[in-house]
Design an enzyme around this catalytic site. Structure first.
Site, PDB file in Angstrom:
ATOM      1  N   TYR A 187      -1.809  -1.024  10.294  1.00 56.06           N
ATOM      2  CA  TYR A 187      -1.803  -1.202   8.836  1.00 56.06           C
ATOM      3  C   TYR A 187      -0.483  -0.698   8.233  1.00 56.06           C
ATOM      4  CZ  TYR A 187      -4.015  -1.140   4.124  1.00 56.06           C
ATOM      5  OH  TYR A 187      -4.350  -1.355   2.800  1.00 56.06           O
TER       6      TYR A 187
ATOM      7  N   SER B 169       0.858  -1.189   0.000  1.00 60.34           N
ATOM      8  CA  SER B 169       0.000   0.000   0.000  1.00 60.34           C
ATOM      9  C   SER B 169       0.889   1.232   0.000  1.00 60.34           C
ATOM     10  CB  SER B 169      -0.867   0.005   1.266  1.00 60.34           C
ATOM     11  OG  SER B 169      -1.541   1.239   1.410  1.00 60.34           O
TER      12      SER B 169
HETATM   13  P1  NAI Z   1     -11.564  -5.805  -0.362  1.00 60.09           P
HETATM   14  O1  NAI Z   1     -12.090  -5.651   1.014  1.00 60.09           O
HETATM   15  O2  NAI Z   1     -12.419  -5.464  -1.524  1.00 60.09           O
HETATM   16  O3  NAI Z   1     -10.994  -7.279  -0.574  1.00 60.09           O
HETATM   17  C1  NAI Z   1     -10.217  -7.923   0.400  1.00 60.09           C
HETATM   18  C2  NAI Z   1     -10.468  -9.409   0.311  1.00 60.09           C
HETATM   19  O4  NAI Z   1      -9.579 -10.066   1.225  1.00 60.09           O
HETATM   20  C3  NAI Z   1     -11.912  -9.804   0.706  1.00 60.09           C
HETATM   21  O5  NAI Z   1     -12.467 -10.670  -0.248  1.00 60.09           O
HETATM   22  C4  NAI Z   1     -11.712 -10.490   2.049  1.00 60.09           C
HETATM   23  O6  NAI Z   1     -12.680 -11.519   2.302  1.00 60.09           O
HETATM   24  C5  NAI Z   1     -10.311 -11.057   1.903  1.00 60.09           C
HETATM   25  N1  NAI Z   1      -9.700 -11.338   3.191  1.00 60.09           N
HETATM   26  C6  NAI Z   1      -9.620 -10.514   4.260  1.00 60.09           C
HETATM   27  N2  NAI Z   1      -9.034 -11.151   5.292  1.00 60.09           N
HETATM   28  C7  NAI Z   1      -8.742 -12.401   4.849  1.00 60.09           C
HETATM   29  C8  NAI Z   1      -8.163 -13.527   5.476  1.00 60.09           C
HETATM   30  N3  NAI Z   1      -7.773 -13.501   6.750  1.00 60.09           N
HETATM   31  N4  NAI Z   1      -8.004 -14.647   4.741  1.00 60.09           N
HETATM   32  C9  NAI Z   1      -8.405 -14.692   3.454  1.00 60.09           C
HETATM   33  N5  NAI Z   1      -9.003 -13.667   2.831  1.00 60.09           N
HETATM   34  C10 NAI Z   1      -9.165 -12.532   3.528  1.00 60.09           C
HETATM   35  O7  NAI Z   1     -10.238  -4.886  -0.360  1.00 60.09           O
HETATM   36  P2  NAI Z   1      -9.222  -4.466  -1.512  1.00 60.09           P
HETATM   37  O8  NAI Z   1      -9.185  -3.006  -1.514  1.00 60.09           O
HETATM   38  O9  NAI Z   1      -9.454  -5.185  -2.763  1.00 60.09           O
HETATM   39  O10 NAI Z   1      -7.852  -4.967  -0.849  1.00 60.09           O
HETATM   40  C11 NAI Z   1      -6.939  -5.833  -1.478  1.00 60.09           C
HETATM   41  C12 NAI Z   1      -5.533  -5.491  -1.014  1.00 60.09           C
HETATM   42  O11 NAI Z   1      -5.187  -4.187  -1.470  1.00 60.09           O
HETATM   43  C13 NAI Z   1      -5.384  -5.474   0.514  1.00 60.09           C
HETATM   44  O12 NAI Z   1      -4.144  -6.047   0.872  1.00 60.09           O
HETATM   45  C14 NAI Z   1      -5.387  -3.999   0.840  1.00 60.09           C
HETATM   46  O13 NAI Z   1      -4.723  -3.730   2.026  1.00 60.09           O
HETATM   47  C15 NAI Z   1      -4.673  -3.437  -0.389  1.00 60.09           C
HETATM   48  N6  NAI Z   1      -4.891  -2.028  -0.614  1.00 60.09           N
HETATM   49  C16 NAI Z   1      -6.142  -1.525  -0.912  1.00 60.09           C
HETATM   50  C17 NAI Z   1      -6.304  -0.171  -1.133  1.00 60.09           C
HETATM   51  C18 NAI Z   1      -7.626   0.448  -1.458  1.00 60.09           C
HETATM   52  O14 NAI Z   1      -7.722   1.677  -1.525  1.00 60.09           O
HETATM   53  N7  NAI Z   1      -8.678  -0.307  -1.703  1.00 60.09           N
HETATM   54  C19 NAI Z   1      -5.163   0.759  -1.032  1.00 60.09           C
HETATM   55  C20 NAI Z   1      -3.911   0.116  -0.735  1.00 60.09           C
HETATM   56  C21 NAI Z   1      -3.805  -1.216  -0.537  1.00 60.09           C
END
Ligand code: NAI
Length: 255
Positions: free
Chosen positions: A159, A146
């Site tokens: 985080y 991130s």
């Molecule tokens: P999201 O909430 O849409 O998707 C995250 C997914 O990870 C969900 O399907 C959730 O069920 C799964 N997940 C969470 N904990 C889990 C676990 N313990 N075991 C297995 N699956 C698990 O979020 P997004 O935005 O798509 O996030 C994806 C990655 O991108 C994350 O690592 C997040 O930190 C990173 N990120 C997102 C940003 C944003 O603005 N959306 C910015 C910077 C980084």
């Protein structure tokens, strides 16, 4: 499957994407599948993962896995390797929002969960997948960090610590696995429109993006997935150990 050395195709390759039921992970799974990869759609939400695997079509399969569970990681990755007859690509993407003030009574729990899901899990997934990755002629690992690993938003220390750790882990893995030809890179997304940022109102998204990004807008999950795809191509064979912001110019902009 053998490929010409600088192939821009991942057709037939087995790719694991964690956190693939939603957002950036889902977009990556769908894009990889559209490019002909056989995708292991991994998420703690097994039902949502199954829906994404069905959308991927082809040979995609869903696996319910909480990446905070060490034993389950070992068992699931072994099963994926056996089901697909190998693993070529690993994308460590699962993550959880972890805002927490320093004096919040649940700080310790939030900290432990953030590091378990977004840092410890990554090394466990890599170590479990290594026996398979070592058999691949173009093994690729991408960790999703991130811009919170490059700077810090107030009230977000668990985080920020986890994501900064991911950048360091990526560098260390790249150096350790480089002699075997396995590349390890990480992507630092900025503000992306996913479930994680759903709580931010549209009005505040627009204000934030105009004030902070060069492109003056939030990004879409697909815009991150395309950079991940670029890093997992067999042709991406001389880039390793880097952290690439995919942030609309957030880190580039001072004023
Ligand atoms: P999201 O909430 O849409 O998707 C995250 C997914 O990870 C969900 O399907 C959730 O069920 C799964 N997940 C969470 N904990 C889990 C676990 N313990 N075991 C297995 N699956 C698990 O979020 P997004 O935005 O798509 O996030 C994806 C990655 O991108 C994350 O690592 C997040 O930190 C990173 N990120 C997102 C940003 C944003 O603005 N959306 C910015 C910077 C980084």
């Amino acid at each position: 499957m053998t490929h010409p050395p600088l192939s821009r195709s991942i057709a037939g390759r087995c790719a694991i994407v964690t956190g693939a039921a939603s957002g950036i992970g889902r977009a990556s799974a769908l894009l990889f599948a559209a490019e002909g990869a056989r995708v292991a759609v991994v998420d703690r939400d097994g039902e949502a993962a199954a829906a994404v695997a069905a959308q991927c079509g082809g040979e995609a399969r869903a696996y319910a896995l909480d990446v905070a569970d060490a034993k389950a990681i070992a068992a699931t990755v072994a099963r994926i390797g056996a089901d697909f007859g190998g693993i070529d690509i690993l994308v460590n993407n699962a993550g959880v929002s972890s805002f927490c003030a320093l004096d919040d009574p649940v700080y310790e729990e939030v900290w432990a969960r953030a590091l378990a899901v977004m840092l410890t899990a990554h090394q466990r997934m890599v170590r479990a997948a290594l026996p398979f990755l070592r058999q691949s002629d173009a093994a690729r690992i991408v960790n999703i960090a991130s811009t919170e690993g490059l700077g810090a938003t107030p009230g977000d220390t668990p985080y920020v610590a986890a994501k900064t750790g991911v950048i360091g882990l990526t560098r260390g893995l790249a150096v350790d696995l480089g002699p075997e030809g396995i590349t390890v890179n990480c992507i630092c997304p900025g503000p992306i429109r996913t479930a994680m940022t759903d709580a931010v109102s549209e009005e505040h998204k627009v204000i934030f993006a105009k004030r902070r990004t060069a492109l003056r807008r939030y990004g879409e999950p697909e815009e991150v997935a395309h950079i991940t795809l670029s890093l997992v191509l067999p042709a991406a064979s001389y880039i390793t150990g880097v952290a690439i912001p995919v942030d609309g110019g957030l880190m580039a902009r001072n004023a």
